[in-house]
Each structure stands twice: as structure tokens, then as C-alpha cells.
Write a protein that holds these residues in place. Structure first.
Motif, mmCIF file in Angstrom:
data_model
loop_
_atom_site.group_PDB
_atom_site.id
_atom_site.type_symbol
_atom_site.label_atom_id
_atom_site.label_comp_id
_atom_site.label_asym_id
_atom_site.label_seq_id
_atom_site.Cartn_x
_atom_site.Cartn_y
_atom_site.Cartn_z
ATOM 1 N N PRO A 1 0.816 -1.227 0.000
ATOM 2 C CA PRO A 1 0.000 0.000 0.000
ATOM 3 C C PRO A 1 0.845 1.271 0.000
ATOM 4 N N ALA A 2 2.113 1.160 0.375
ATOM 5 C CA ALA A 2 2.978 2.339 0.424
ATOM 6 C C ALA A 2 3.614 2.658 -0.927
ATOM 7 N N LEU B 1 1.359 1.326 -7.237
ATOM 8 C CA LEU B 1 0.395 0.233 -7.126
ATOM 9 C C LEU B 1 -0.969 0.709 -6.644
ATOM 10 N N ALA B 2 -1.102 2.016 -6.417
ATOM 11 C CA ALA B 2 -2.359 2.543 -5.877
ATOM 12 C C ALA B 2 -3.532 2.258 -6.802
ATOM 13 N N GLU B 3 -3.330 2.399 -8.115
ATOM 14 C CA GLU B 3 -4.419 2.179 -9.056
ATOM 15 C C GLU B 3 -4.833 0.705 -9.070
ATOM 16 N N ALA B 4 -3.866 -0.208 -9.034
ATOM 17 C CA ALA B 4 -4.193 -1.638 -9.002
ATOM 18 C C ALA B 4 -4.956 -1.991 -7.730
ATOM 19 N N LEU B 5 -4.560 -1.410 -6.608
ATOM 20 C CA LEU B 5 -5.274 -1.655 -5.350
ATOM 21 C C LEU B 5 -6.682 -1.081 -5.413
ATOM 22 N N GLU C 1 -7.157 -7.856 9.905
ATOM 23 C CA GLU C 1 -7.567 -6.467 9.676
ATOM 24 C C GLU C 1 -7.152 -5.980 8.285
ATOM 25 N N GLY C 2 -6.584 -6.870 7.477
ATOM 26 C CA GLY C 2 -6.206 -6.515 6.116
ATOM 27 C C GLY C 2 -4.843 -5.874 5.982
ATOM 28 N N ARG C 3 -4.044 -5.905 7.046
ATOM 29 C CA ARG C 3 -2.710 -5.305 6.993
ATOM 30 C C ARG C 3 -1.689 -6.328 6.486
#
Length: 363
Positions: free
Chosen positions: A272-273, A277-281, A329-331
Motif C-alpha cells: 500500500p505504500a 500500485l495505488a491504481e491496481a489496489l 484487519e487486512g494489513r
């Protein structure tokens, strides 16, 4: 000119041929229009082809609802290819409510019309090695023999996964013994063997995907139009075993590792950092879990390793491994770092399934 004249005159075969010509020229909108005319003229071939394109938006508008309806409609009218596609859609509940028995009945209907792939899949799902051998050598098969194979398929057993052996809590890892029977493993390898290609990884710096020396094995992906009833039931079994929804599954990949080929230590989650990759996420969500089903064991080396757990897994043929790349929690879990170690003798085959945290687009 003569072909165009026949197409304009209502000749559906000419319309389909003209559609193929426009596709080769890259004029897909015109190609689709001719397919629509051929389908309206009663062509099951055109109805199935058009429905398939609309289903995934391949050289056509993306309209899954209309695509599925056209495929189901062509199947209802007796189309063999449509029946095979409709069976997959019924297993996934696309276009019509999910119905496994109806899907298997469609597989039988295609087998009764001499479709070799349908006959082979009946044999695989019924765990009937003798029938598969007869299909392979083109031996004649009676209607009663094929119907007996359909009756022998234990659909509830396919959708009832064995309990896992828990290996780790952080990350969550479970091993399933005897997850896939021998004929299902053989079928999966056969489907992939002629389609192997270079594999890609996400590019955390530039975005998108690319080939990289970190991953030297080859593989074959199976999108919705490439899959079949056997592969769909394997995915459904994985969904039951993982407790995750089938619609969150990416297209499956069958991986082949020759001697020395490997996938160096890596994470399956998307960082996530990483801005790239923000668009794919955003579009597809996080890779929550990875499910691996091992298709053979006649090789040396080739373990699936977890360096930060100091644990390597050497599977028996048919075993499966499920691990979660994120916590509850999805982390992201950094201890999920893993590697596909290289075989030192023989070749390794594995069915790899990535699972996201949201429904995936149809591709």
C-alpha cells in the motif's frame, strides 16, 4: 465483394466470415455488428461468439449480463460450445442462479454430441481412468457409458474440502492433504502444457506488470473464456476450503518449474505504500490469500519456502497450501515472504490461485 453481397443478403456464414475479416483489420465494432446480424439470423456459432466477447469485453463492449444471456440462450438451443461455456457460468452463478447439477448435465449433453473435451472432463470428474484412456485413444463410447460417468460424479464431495493442518498463525498457513485427485491433476497439467509463457510480476516503481529475473518459471493463465468445468470446480473447492468467495478469485495460473527455475523471495500482497500500485489496489483490491495445489511430486528440490518462518514445504502430489498475505484487519504480513525454490531434478507443476478482498472483474 461477393462475400459482402452474400452477407448483406442474410447469409449467416458470410456474415461470420466477414466479421473475422474486420477483426483482423482491427475494426472490431464492425466485426461485432456482423456477428449481431448472424446471431439474429439464428446462428448458434455467432450467438456464442458474440456472447463470449461481451462477457469479458474482448474486442467488444463490456456487457457481462448480455454476454451471459446470449451464451445461455445458445446453450438452450443445443449449441455444443455454448453448453460448455454455459456450464462454467452456471457453476459461478453468472447470468442464472448457480446450479452445479445443471452444469454437469450440460457437460454430458456436449459429451453425447461427440465433444472430446466434454467426454474427458466427465471422466476426470468421475475419477474414471479407464474412461479417460478410452477418450484419449478415440475409442467408441456408448450413451450408457457416458451417462454412467455423469451419475458417478460426486458433486458434494468436490465442494467439501478436507480440514487443514494449521502450520502458523502469523501468517495464517494451512496444509490440505489429498486436496486434488490424480485425474484432476493430470487434466490441469494437460490444459497448461501447450500454453506456457513467461510470467510477470507487479512493478512497484513504474506500475503495471513486467518480466523480471526474480521469477524464471513459466505459466499459463486461465481467464473466464479459457477455463472449463474441471478447473471451475477446483476453484470452487478452493473457495470452500479457504472460506473466501469464488468471485474474489483472480484467473488461475498453472506454473511449471524446470531445473534451476525459481521465484525468489517475494510478497504476494500489493504494497500500500507504493504509489505506483495505488491504481491496481483501487481497481482490484488487495491480494488477501494465496492457494497452491501441487500437481506432481516426482522432482527433487522445489520446496515452497518461508524464510522468515524458517519453514520449507515439500508437498506430495495432490496436497494444497493456503496462506494469508494480510492479517485479519487486512494489513500486510511481512512474515508471509515466500519463495518457490528451484527443482534440482525433474520438473514441478503447481496450480496457483491468488484471492483478493473484493469481487474481480471478468477477464
Amino acid at each position: 465483394m461477393a462475400l459482402h453481397a452474400r452477407a448483406k443478403g442474410g447469409d449467416v456464414k458470410a456474415q461470420i466470415a466477414l466479421s473475422a475479416i474486420f477483426d483482423r483489420e482491427g475494426r472490431h465494432d464492425v466485426a461485432v455488428a456482423w456477428l449481431q446480424q448472424a446471431a439474429a439470423g439464428g446462428s448458434l456459432e455467432a450467438e456464442t461468439a458474440l456472447g463470449s466477447r461481451l462477457l469479458v469485453g474482448r474486442a467488444a463492449p463490456f456487457d457481462p449480463a448480455q454476454g451471459a444471456e446470449r451464451i445461455h440462450r445458445a446453450s438452450d438451443r443445443g449449441g455444443v460450445e455454448a453448453a460448455l461455456r454455459s456450464a462454467v457460468l452456471l457453476l459461478r452463478g453468472l447470468g442464472r442462479p448457480p446450479n452445479g447439477d445443471a452444469a454437469l448435465d450440460l457437460l454430458l449433453s456436449a459429451a453425447l454430441k461427440d465433444n472430446v473435451g466434454a467426454r474427458a472432463q466427465l471422466a476426470v470428474l468421475a475419477n474414471d481412468a479407464d474412461l479417460l484412456e478410452r477418450v484419449d485413444r478415440g475409442a467408441p463410447l456408448s450413451e450408457n457409458r457416458l451417462k454412467a460417468a455423469r451419475r458417478a460424479i460426486d458433486l458434494p464431495a468436490w465442494l467439501r474440502a478436507p480440514a487443514p493442518t494449521e502450520i502458523s498463525e502469523t501468517p495464517r498457513i494451512g496444509v490440505f492433504g489429498d486436496f486434488l485427485p490424480p485425474l484432476a491433476r493430470l487434466w490441469t497439467r494437460r490444459r497448461a502444457a501447450q500454453r506456457l509463457d513467461a510470467l510477470r510480476v507487479y512493478d512497484a516503481d513504474a506500475g503495471g506488470v513486467r518480466t523480471d529475473d526474480i521469477r524464471t518459471s513459466r505459466g499459463a493463465g486461465f481467464g473466464l473464456l479459457d477455463t472449463d468445468v474441471v478447473l471451475t470446480l477446483i476453484a470452487a473447492r478452493m473457495a470452500v476450503a479457504s472460506g473466501l468467495r469464488l468471485e474474489t478469485f483472480e484467473p488461475a495460473n498453472v506454473l511449471n518449474y524446470q531445473v534451476g527455475q525459481q521465484y525468489r523471495p517475494h510478497y504476494d500482497y500489493l504494497d500500500p505504500a507504493a504509489p505506483a500500485l495505488a491504481e491496481a489496489l483501487r481497481r482490484q483490491g488487495q491480494r488477501t490469500a494465496t492457494f497452491l495445489a501441487y500437481l506432481n511430486d516426482d522432482y527433487a528440490g522445489g520446496e515452497t519456502g518461508f524464510p522468515r518462518l524458517e519453514w520449507d514445504f515439500k508437498a506430495k502430489a495432490g496436497d494444497a497450501l493456503l496462506f494469508f498475505n494480510v492479517d485479519r484487519e487486512g494489513r500486510p504480513v511481512e512474515k508471509s515472504l515466500h519463495t518457490g525454490l528451484p527443482p534440482t531434478d525433474g520438473e514441478k507443476w503447481v496450480l496457483s490461485q491468488w484471492i483478493r478482498d473484493r469481487a474481480q472483474p471478468l477477464i
